[in-house]
Scaffold this motif. Structure first.
Motif, mmCIF file in Angstrom:
data_model
loop_
_atom_site.group_PDB
_atom_site.id
_atom_site.type_symbol
_atom_site.label_atom_id
_atom_site.label_comp_id
_atom_site.label_asym_id
_atom_site.label_seq_id
_atom_site.Cartn_x
_atom_site.Cartn_y
_atom_site.Cartn_z
ATOM 1 N N LEU A 126 125.564 63.734 -50.111
ATOM 2 C CA LEU A 126 124.899 64.416 -51.222
ATOM 3 C C LEU A 126 124.494 63.391 -52.273
ATOM 4 O O LEU A 126 125.176 62.383 -52.483
ATOM 5 N N ARG A 127 123.378 63.644 -52.916
ATOM 6 C CA ARG A 127 122.888 62.707 -53.931
ATOM 7 C C ARG A 127 123.877 62.595 -55.092
ATOM 8 O O ARG A 127 124.585 63.556 -55.414
ATOM 9 N N THR A 128 123.917 61.432 -55.701
ATOM 10 C CA THR A 128 124.711 61.211 -56.905
ATOM 11 C C THR A 128 123.780 61.264 -58.103
ATOM 12 O O THR A 128 122.797 60.521 -58.166
ATOM 13 N N VAL A 129 124.065 62.166 -59.030
ATOM 14 C CA VAL A 129 123.211 62.356 -60.201
ATOM 15 C C VAL A 129 124.040 62.123 -61.456
ATOM 16 O O VAL A 129 125.082 62.761 -61.655
ATOM 17 N N MET A 130 123.583 61.203 -62.285
ATOM 18 C CA MET A 130 124.233 60.938 -63.565
ATOM 19 C C MET A 130 123.340 61.479 -64.677
ATOM 20 O O MET A 130 122.197 61.048 -64.836
ATOM 21 N N ARG A 131 123.866 62.455 -65.417
ATOM 22 C CA ARG A 131 123.113 63.023 -66.533
ATOM 23 C C ARG A 131 123.142 62.061 -67.718
ATOM 24 O O ARG A 131 124.205 61.555 -68.089
ATOM 25 N N LEU A 132 122.016 61.821 -68.306
ATOM 26 C CA LEU A 132 121.954 60.995 -69.501
ATOM 27 C C LEU A 132 122.281 61.840 -70.727
ATOM 28 O O LEU A 132 122.012 63.049 -70.748
ATOM 29 N N PRO A 133 122.865 61.258 -71.764
ATOM 30 C CA PRO A 133 123.279 62.049 -72.936
ATOM 31 C C PRO A 133 122.091 62.671 -73.666
ATOM 32 O O PRO A 133 120.968 62.149 -73.656
ATOM 33 N N ASN A 134 122.362 63.811 -74.273
ATOM 34 C CA ASN A 134 121.451 64.428 -75.246
ATOM 35 C C ASN A 134 120.089 64.804 -74.663
ATOM 36 O O ASN A 134 119.046 64.526 -75.249
ATOM 37 N N GLY A 135 120.113 65.467 -73.510
ATOM 38 C CA GLY A 135 118.842 65.907 -72.967
ATOM 39 C C GLY A 135 118.918 66.213 -71.488
ATOM 40 O O GLY A 135 119.972 66.094 -70.854
ATOM 41 N N PRO A 136 117.768 66.560 -70.880
ATOM 42 C CA PRO A 136 117.742 66.949 -69.467
ATOM 43 C C PRO A 136 117.558 65.781 -68.508
ATOM 44 O O PRO A 136 117.487 65.989 -67.298
ATOM 45 N N ASN A 137 117.471 64.555 -69.010
ATOM 46 C CA ASN A 137 117.120 63.420 -68.171
ATOM 47 C C ASN A 137 118.292 62.979 -67.292
ATOM 48 O O ASN A 137 119.461 63.179 -67.631
ATOM 49 N N ALA A 138 117.936 62.358 -66.145
ATOM 50 C CA ALA A 138 118.974 61.995 -65.183
ATOM 51 C C ALA A 138 118.599 60.727 -64.432
ATOM 52 O O ALA A 138 117.426 60.338 -64.342
ATOM 53 N N PHE A 139 119.635 60.097 -63.887
ATOM 54 C CA PHE A 139 119.503 58.938 -62.999
ATOM 55 C C PHE A 139 120.159 59.327 -61.689
ATOM 56 O O PHE A 139 121.288 59.838 -61.672
ATOM 57 N N ALA A 140 119.460 59.106 -60.561
ATOM 58 C CA ALA A 140 119.974 59.582 -59.278
ATOM 59 C C ALA A 140 119.889 58.499 -58.216
ATOM 60 O O ALA A 140 118.957 57.686 -58.196
ATOM 61 N N VAL A 141 120.878 58.528 -57.322
ATOM 62 C CA VAL A 141 120.919 57.621 -56.174
ATOM 63 C C VAL A 141 121.072 58.476 -54.919
ATOM 64 O O VAL A 141 121.959 59.328 -54.833
ATOM 65 N N MET A 142 120.183 58.231 -53.938
ATOM 66 C CA MET A 142 120.155 59.038 -52.718
ATOM 67 C C MET A 142 120.196 58.109 -51.501
ATOM 68 O O MET A 142 119.169 57.607 -51.058
ATOM 69 N N PRO A 143 121.396 57.851 -50.938
ATOM 70 C CA PRO A 143 121.511 56.975 -49.767
ATOM 71 C C PRO A 143 121.338 57.743 -48.463
ATOM 72 O O PRO A 143 121.551 58.967 -48.401
ATOM 73 N N ALA A 144 120.975 57.005 -47.393
ATOM 74 C CA ALA A 144 120.817 57.658 -46.091
ATOM 75 C C ALA A 144 120.812 56.627 -44.978
ATOM 76 O O ALA A 144 120.504 55.447 -45.188
ATOM 77 N N TYR A 145 121.136 57.122 -43.775
ATOM 78 C CA TYR A 145 121.048 56.331 -42.545
ATOM 79 C C TYR A 145 120.321 57.156 -41.497
ATOM 80 O O TYR A 145 120.551 58.365 -41.372
ATOM 81 N N LEU A 146 119.444 56.514 -40.741
ATOM 82 C CA LEU A 146 118.745 57.148 -39.633
ATOM 83 C C LEU A 146 119.036 56.399 -38.344
ATOM 84 O O LEU A 146 118.999 55.165 -38.315
ATOM 85 N N ALA A 147 119.291 57.151 -37.275
ATOM 86 C CA ALA A 147 119.477 56.540 -35.966
ATOM 87 C C ALA A 147 118.141 56.244 -35.302
ATOM 88 O O ALA A 147 118.023 55.295 -34.522
#
Length: 332
Positions: free
Chosen positions: A38-59
């Motif tokens: 599942l993606r990792t989402v870090m909410r930034l203070p004082n608003g709706p903004n976010a920083f997200a990291v989405m890792p994956a592996y494909l065979a």
């Protein structure tokens, strides 16, 4: 390592090719050939903004990587995209970073391409009347994807900002043979439509179940948080619900979670994943009058597969900027 810009991505990832790539990667997911936290989402203070990291592996194609982005919804009122960042593509033999690619353009194209795949799999064959709720980046790419998926002769677009809808119509009137028009309200846009795409930044419903015609197909795209939704509970309850990935939907999809928490639907309301429809493991549409709903959250494997396709094309055509980042051990 190759650095690939938004222009490189657009040139090397046409919608038709991206739709085929997305269909392949969703079949790979359904067949167990992917690792997808599942993606990792870090909410930034004082608003709706976010920083997200989405890792994956494909065979297949074998690759590992991640999308790293910021999500700033307020950018809709600026020249900047709401989703900005990079997709990092690594090889699996030595862990070498192969490419850094613009994430905004990949996200714009691959998200719509997945909706195009869903529309091909779930919409009626004779679907021809399209409604788009929203008039931003995803509205544009979804128009292109829907034109690939079905023969569209009428398009109605609605935005909470009428000037954006008018600009969308003006921009596309000469690009497509369909009649494209702006609607004064969302209900007018969707009444009688065969295909409906919700691509807004709204956190509250813009589409009501009472407005959806029997036999319609809906792509619900804009909301990607457990607390946000574009469809009301009646719209979800009326529809046969398909998702990009069940684990993501039951953790992140407000369009599903909110009506479930209300008691309107249960977990069994999810018929299955789109990849399962594509592999034939489950059946998609079963009746002409059935309302089908595809809830898209966006998956890192989609970004990874798109990045791999672009990288292969870039190497073949000599596109991109070579950058040395290190990683080689040099003799002293």
């Amino acid at each position: 390592m190759l650095l690939l810009s938004d222009r490189d991505v657009a040139a090397l990832l046409p919608m038709a090719a991206c739709m085929e790539t997305m269909a392949d990667v969703l079949r790979t997911l359904a067949s167990g050939g992917a690792a997808l936290p599942l993606r990792t989402v870090m909410r930034l203070p004082n608003g709706p903004n976010a920083f997200a990291v989405m890792p994956a592996y494909l065979a297949s194609p074998e690759a590992v990587g991640a999308k790293v982005i910021t999500v700033f919804p307020g950018n809709d009122a600026t020249p900047l995209d709401s989703h900005q960042g990079a997709v990092l593509l690594f090889d699996t033999a030595h862990g070498e970073l192969r490419a850094i690619l613009d994430a905004s353009s990949i996200t714009a194209i691959r998200t719509a391409a997945v909706s195009g795949v869903a529309t091909r799999a779930l919409a009626r064959d004779d679907a021809h009347d399209l409604a788009i709720l929203g008039a931003g980046v995803q509205a544009q790419t979804h128009l292109d994807a829907m034109m690939e998926a079905r023969t569209i002769d009428r398009v109605r677009v609605w935005s909470r900002t009428p000037a954006k809808a008018a600009a969308f119509v003006a921009r596309n009137a000469a690009r497509h043979p369909a009649l494209i028009e702006a609607s004064a309200d969302a209900r007018t846009a969707v009444e009688g439509a065969d295909i409906i795409c919700t691509v807004t930044a709204s956190r509250t419903p813009v589409l009501e179940g009472a407005w959806i015609s029997p036999g319609a197909h809906v792509n619900a795209v804009g909301a990607s948080l457990a607390t946000a939704r574009e469809l009301d509970s009646a719209a979800v309850a009326r529809a046969s619900l398909f998702v990009d990935r069940r684990e993501s939907a039951v953790n992140e999809a407000g369009d599903f979670l909110i009506p479930r928490n209300e008691g309107t639907i249960g977990d069994d309301h999810i018929r299955g994943e789109l990849g399962q429809v594509l592999t034939g493991a489950i059946t998609g549409r079963v009746r002409p009058d059935e309302i089908t709903l595809f809830k898209s959250l966006g998956l890192a494997i989609e970004d990874l597969a798109a990045a791999y396709h672009i990288y292969v094309q870039a190497v073949h055509h000599g596109v991109g900027t070579r950058v040395e980042l290190g990683g080689l051990r040099h003799a002293e």
